[in-house]
Design an enzyme around this catalytic site. Structure first.
Site, PDB file in Angstrom:
ATOM      1  N   HIS A   1     -12.350 -15.786 -43.829  1.00 61.21           N
ATOM      2  CA  HIS A   1     -11.846 -15.238 -42.580  1.00 61.21           C
ATOM      3  C   HIS A   1     -13.077 -14.492 -42.148  1.00 61.21           C
ATOM      4  O   HIS A   1     -13.290 -13.323 -42.329  1.00 61.21           O
ATOM      5  CB  HIS A   1     -10.703 -14.478 -42.844  1.00 61.21           C
TER       6      HIS A   1
ATOM      7  N   GLU B   1     -13.512 -13.100 -39.173  1.00 57.47           N
ATOM      8  CA  GLU B   1     -12.872 -12.103 -38.362  1.00 57.47           C
ATOM      9  C   GLU B   1     -12.907 -10.523 -39.154  1.00 57.47           C
ATOM     10  O   GLU B   1     -12.933  -9.610 -38.483  1.00 57.47           O
ATOM     11  CB  GLU B   1     -11.564 -12.156 -37.897  1.00 57.47           C
TER      12      GLU B   1
ATOM     13  N   CYS C   1      -9.387 -20.699 -42.014  1.00 58.71           N
ATOM     14  CA  CYS C   1      -8.483 -20.825 -43.247  1.00 58.71           C
ATOM     15  C   CYS C   1      -7.537 -21.770 -43.084  1.00 58.71           C
ATOM     16  O   CYS C   1      -8.069 -23.200 -43.040  1.00 58.71           O
ATOM     17  CB  CYS C   1      -7.831 -19.593 -43.522  1.00 58.71           C
TER      18      CYS C   1
END
Length: 643
Positions: free
Chosen positions: A613, A615, A481
């Site tokens: 993102h 994750e 990001c």
């Protein structure tokens, strides 16, 4: 005749005398034509009565996880681990987190105060516990799976404004409590999609409603904010019936003194508080540093009225993936099936000794054992620097930590994270020179670097300097990001020669399409903060032959986003000519967006950054490809250095 006999006769006669005033008479029982098919008179509103009937008819079960003594005791991991057990038994599972705060969602809350904001596929900005649910249950939840006081009051007020309660005084009970029950039962029947290596788990997962819903009540029982939810849960058990809802209470049993002695008073008082509110625990999950001894279990059982077999020791273990295995060792699967009358039930049988289910040989649990063992038995160690601005809050980058852990498991490495405050790496900051020197020394000793997302200008120059160091020295790097935006700014400054290149988020006087390397998205909202970013899962198309395409193994991927600013498309051609490749792009109604940048493997071992993102979609059994690539690059370099 004795005086006591006279008094008794007088009281009996008095009972048959009609009251002189109508207000002394007992109120007449409410008469309603709303009679349940299950044989009970109901005074429920139609929507709630329909949901209750559907839940009972579908034999859908609710498990509520509450906490006592203190916050952060491990309710989320406990709830997630119970979900793993049901997964292993072949049930479809969903989850709901109740947060008593007044915010509508977690989107506007500070990471320093609340930890990370976990983003879902549908754009929901939620509590970080939903990340635990998704990772353990291998599901993709929805924004409805996170209920806050703000959401429920907003819903009730909207109903009042449109006249749904016309003529009535809107109150916490029954209107708010009914709305809470409706929300829980609605989420409990909503199908969820699944991430899983097992085809049997994924089959028809989006078409069929869940069979089990795990509900976690946030905070600590007794908090004034959670009172409406506690009352709603009490009513919900009354409405669903004993066999359709159970309570697991997580409490603390500390070890104190020398030699250490397990203290039961905190849990005794916590259960007493729970009972005073109309709830009774079916299972007591006791947190502590050491396993419960037999004396402690007996004492807790006596003072809480919880059977000895249902007093579980959830003590500290080497990694959280061992928690479901610890529950299996204490026969929780058999006991919880017996409590909820799921599967064959034999009256009088002691299920705390096992017997009803044997899930240790299931594919899910076998994989889970391998996962837990691999964390404790790595082949080598890898040190990753996380350069961010919220490092003082342990949960601010929780999903990044989990994604790194999953990748470390996948590459059979022991992960050690070096937390570095980005502002301590600012090249122009002369303050605290000793700390700055120490931070740079620690950064140089690391095997790889992650620059995660964030908001605000503090530490931005430190992140840009970190990225320049990684690019010039060949240190494996992953940007997320804002980390990708910082990578583009760094390349503009040091490769294109645009010295004042920066983000329009921090400076409003940048030269258009020259210095503004990062710009505000055209469809963004500058006035309202909550829920106005580019949120949720979006498609990214990966370029053939790129590192990202190789890692994902396919052309199109869906990843989750949370940002207001993007790379300026006007500079993309110049950047690519200079060697920075935009290997992932998104094309939607709002135009083309830059999603992934990278340097070729010929010029750098691993230099990749993403606007999304990754994750948030990493799972223990399915690590995020970008994190996996970072850890594999680090392992390769470590191995070559040892040779």
């Amino acid at each position: 005749m004795s005086m006591s006999l006279l008094v008794w006769r007088w009281l009996v006669c008095l009972a048959f005398i009609p009251p002189a005033h109508t207000f002394l008479a007992p109120p007449p029982r409410a008469v309603t034509n709303n009679i349940s098919r299950h044989g009970r008179l109901q005074s429920l509103p139609p929507n709630l009565e329909s949901l209750v009937a559907d839940t009972i008819d579908s034999d859908r079960k609710i498990i509520v996880v509450t906490g006592g003594v203190l916050s952060g005791i491990g309710k989320g991991v406990t709830a997630s681990s119970i979900g793993v057990l049901f997964r292993a038994m072949g049930y479809r599972v969903t989850a709901l987190k109740i947060d008593p705060y007044l915010n509508v969602d977690a989107g506007t809350m500070s990471p320093f105060e609340h930890g990370e904001v976990f983003v879902l596929d549908d754009g929901g900005e939620t509590d970080l516990d939903l990340g635990n649910y998704e990772r353990f249950l291998s599901v993709s939840l929805t924004k409805e799976s996170n209920l806050s006081t703000g959401k429920i009051y907003q819903s009730v007020i909207e109903r009042e404004r449109i006249g749904e309660y016309l003529g009535k005084t809107v109150q916490v009970v029954p209107h708010v409590s009914d709305a809470i029950q409706e929300w829980i039962l609605r989420v409990a029947k909503t199908p969820v999609s699944r991430f899983s290596k097992s085809s049997s788990e994924s089959k028809n997962s989006t078409d069929e409603p869940p069979e089990v819903c795990i509900v976690e009540l946030g905070g600590t029982l007794g908090d004034i904010e959670s009172m409406p939810f506690v009352e709603a849960l009490r009513q919900l058990q009354e409405n669903l019936g004993y066999k359709n809802l159970c309570f697991c209470h997580v409490s603390l049993v500390p070890n104190m003194g020398e030699p250490p002695e397990q203290k039961t008073k905190p849990t005794q008082h916590s259960v007493k508080q729970m009972m005073s509110m109309g709830l009774r625990p079916d299972f007591l999950c006791c947190r502590g540093s050491a396993p419960l001894d037999e004396k402690t279990v007996s004492k807790l059982s006596m003072f809480t009225s919880v059977p000895k077999g249902a007093v579980l020791s959830l003590h500290d273990v080497s990694n959280i993936y061992r928690v479901p295995l610890m529950m299996i060792e204490q026969n929780l699967p058999s006991m919880i099936l017996q409590r909820l009358r799921m599967g064959p039930f034999q009256k009088g049988y002691d299920y705390s000794t096992g017997g009803q289910t044997d899930i240790e040989d299931s594919v899910v649990i076998q994989d889970w054992k391998k996962l837990a063992d691999s964390v404790d038995e790595p082949e080598s160690e890898c040190v990753i620097a996380v350069v961010g601005k919220y490092i003082d809050q342990g949960d601010a980058y929780l999903s990044v930590v989990k994604a790194l852990t999953h990748a470390a498991i996948g590459t059979k490495q022991r992960l050690r994270i070096e937390w570095i405050e980005a502002s301590s790496l600012n090249p122009t900051d002369d303050d605290e020179q000793v700390n700055k020197t120490s931070s740079w020394e620690r950064l140089k000793e690391c095997d790889g670097v992650v620059v995660p997302g964030g908001f605000g200008s503090r530490g931005m120059e430190g992140k840009i300097s970190t990225i320049q160091f990684c690019r010039e020295t060949g240190k494996p790097f992953l940007g997320i990001c804002l980390g990708m935006q910082a990578a583009v700014i760094e390349y503009c400054r040091n490769k294109l020669g645009i010295e004042k290149a920066h983000s329009a988020e921090f400076f409003s006087d940048l030269v258009k399409d020259e210095e503004d390397a990062v710009i505000f998205m055209p469809e963004g909202d500058r006035e309202r903060m909550g829920g106005t970013m580019r949120l949720g899962a979006r498609e990214t198309i990966l370029k053939e032959g790129s590192i990202a395409r190789s890692l994902y193994g396919k052309e199109k991927v869906m990843e989750r986003h949370r940002h207001r600013y993007e790379v300026n498309p006007a500079l993309v051609a110049r950047l690519e000519e200079a060697g920075l490749q935009f290997s992932g792009r998104n094309t939607d109604a709002s135009g083309e967006r830059m999603e992934v940048v990278e340097l070729s493997e010929k010029s750098h071992p691993y230099f990749v950054a993403a606007q999304f993102h990754p994750e948030f979609t990493s799972r223990p059994e399915l690590p995020s490809p970008l994190f996996l690539g970072l850890l594999q690059a680090c392992k390769t370099i470590i191995a070559s250095d040892e040779v």
